[in-house]
Design an enzyme around this catalytic site. Structure first.
Site, PDB file in Angstrom:
ATOM      1  CD  GLU A  34       0.090 -10.646   4.027  1.00  0.00           C
ATOM      2  OE1 GLU A  34      -0.088  -9.600   3.378  1.00  0.00           O
ATOM      3  OE2 GLU A  34      -0.559 -10.907   5.051  1.00  0.00           O
ATOM      4  CD  GLN A  39      -0.811  -2.368  -5.913  1.00  0.00           C
ATOM      5  OE1 GLN A  39      -1.728  -1.573  -6.007  1.00  0.00           O
ATOM      6  NE2 GLN A  39       0.414  -1.993  -5.619  1.00  0.00           N
ATOM      7  CE1 TYR A 117       1.670  -5.915   5.755  1.00  0.00           C
ATOM      8  CE2 TYR A 117       1.838  -7.167   3.701  1.00  0.00           C
ATOM      9  CZ  TYR A 117       1.160  -6.846   4.859  1.00  0.00           C
ATOM     10  OH  TYR A 117      -0.025  -7.481   5.150  1.00  0.00           O
ATOM     11  CG  ASP A 135      -1.040  -3.305   5.113  1.00  0.00           C
ATOM     12  OD1 ASP A 135      -1.267  -2.622   6.142  1.00  0.00           O
ATOM     13  OD2 ASP A 135      -1.840  -4.146   4.671  1.00  0.00           O
TER      14      ASP A 135
END
Ligand code: SF4
Length: 347
Positions: A34, A39, A117, A135
């Protein structure tokens, strides 16, 4: 279980992606994946994840590792504060929890780099805890499902969608549900061209039913990254290259780069003179030659336009103070480079 959850779970059973961190529900693997996936695309992450896990197979092995080595395994993924926080988090788990990642929301959110998250993803996927994991994918899917007009970049929109997810999260299947929404967002309900006719939620989706998919999610236009011109000096002497460690805080903290100056003027002579002054400051008499290479690199807030100049020493090499150092060019692959500086000395 709501009908929406049931449809999603049944779709997930058939279509779920086979990802290396999903195979055994190990919270450490989920945590690492994760953090890497923030990004960064799944395809890019997979080889990094495999190499990282081969070297650091457990929280304890990561906690015990030297930061410089950990950064080397992240080289190329960018956003290095992520791995620094992950490393620090692993050390906290080793020191405070005997190497066992906590399985409750309150404790796990106190670990370095773990926000709502990531906490929700780890707890739901590893333990089926009833935690949403909201997310960008989830925000997009739910904003389309319910034609939500709030800007999804706002805290208010995130809070609203988190509440909706909590209501539809099926008891005992939260991990599969969260992963199903992630997969749907990544493979069907994609940002630019959602495949609505193949979507298991097409009948439930208000945006699709109203033919308004293009209107969602509502997103304020992000500010474009600020262009920054950099002159970079590649000084090689007796098989060594001169590099400098960036400051311990800020962008690409503590990573290594070539001598660099930011400039606003376009006059080539002036740019080269400014770069030469960096060497003068170090007591080195250097000739800044012609531009040999141009590189661009985009961060979320900055865009670097780099021009690399070949530089030569006019006199015998002299020692340089910290944070500068000479490194043998053949050892360049062992350096933790500041982002695009790695490309300057590619073998
Ligand atoms: S129907 Fe289209 S817009 Fe709606 S959730 Fe599915 S893919 Fe996304």
């Amino acid at each position: 279980m709501t009908s929406l959850s049931a449809k999603l779970l049944s779709w997930y059973k058939e279509e779920k992606r086979d990802l290396p961190w999903r195979r055994d529900g190990d919270p450490y693997k989920i945590w690492v994946s994760e953090i890497m996936l923030q990004q960064t695309r799944v395809d890019t992450v997979i080889p990094y994840f495999q190499k990282f896990l081969a070297r650091f197979p457990s929280v304890s092995s990561l906690a015990e590792a030297d930061e410089e080595e950990v950064l080397t395994y992240w080289q190329g993924l960018g956003y290095y504060s992520r791995v620094r926080n992950l490393h620090e988090g692993a050390r906290q788990v080793a020191a405070q929890y005997g190497g066992i990642i906590p399985d409750n929301l309150q404790a796990i959110k106190k670990l370095s780099g773990i926000g709502d998250y990531t906490a929700g993803a780890i707890l739901s996927i590893a333990h089926n805890a009833p935690c949403p994991a909201v997310d960008g994918n989830v925000l997009r899917v739910f904003s389309r499902l319910y034609c939500l007009t709030e800007d999804i970049m706002t805290a208010k929109a995130k809070k609203n969608i988190t509440e909706i997810v909590k209501r539809v999260l099926p008891a005992g299947r939260s991990g599969d549900f969260n992963q199903a929404v992630m997969d749907l967002g990544a493979t069907v309900c994609t940002p630019a061209s959602p495949r609505c006719p193949s979507c298991p939620l097409a009948i439930d989706c208000q945006a699709y039913q109203k033919n308004r998919v293009i209107d969602f999610p509502v997103k304020r236009s992000a500010r474009p990254p600020r262009p920054t011109q950099l002159a970079v000096g590649l000084l090689e002497h007796n098989g060594s290259i001169l590099i400098r460690r960036r400051p311990a805080k800020g962008l690409l903290a503590s990573m290594w780069e070539f001598p660099t100056v930011e400039h606003v003027e376009q006059d080539e002579m002036m740019v080269r003179e400014n770069l030469r002054q960096v060497f003068v400051f170090l007591g080195l008499d250097v000739n800044v030659g012609s531009a040999q290479q141009k590189l661009t690199h985009t961060f979320s807030h900055l865009k670097w336009f780099m021009t690399v100049y070949d530089c030569t020493m006019k006199e015998a090499r002299i020692e340089v103070p910290c944070p500068w150092r000479w490194v043998e060019k053949r050892m360049a692959h062992t350096i933790t480079w500041a982002g695009p500086h790695a490309k300057i000395v590619q073998p």
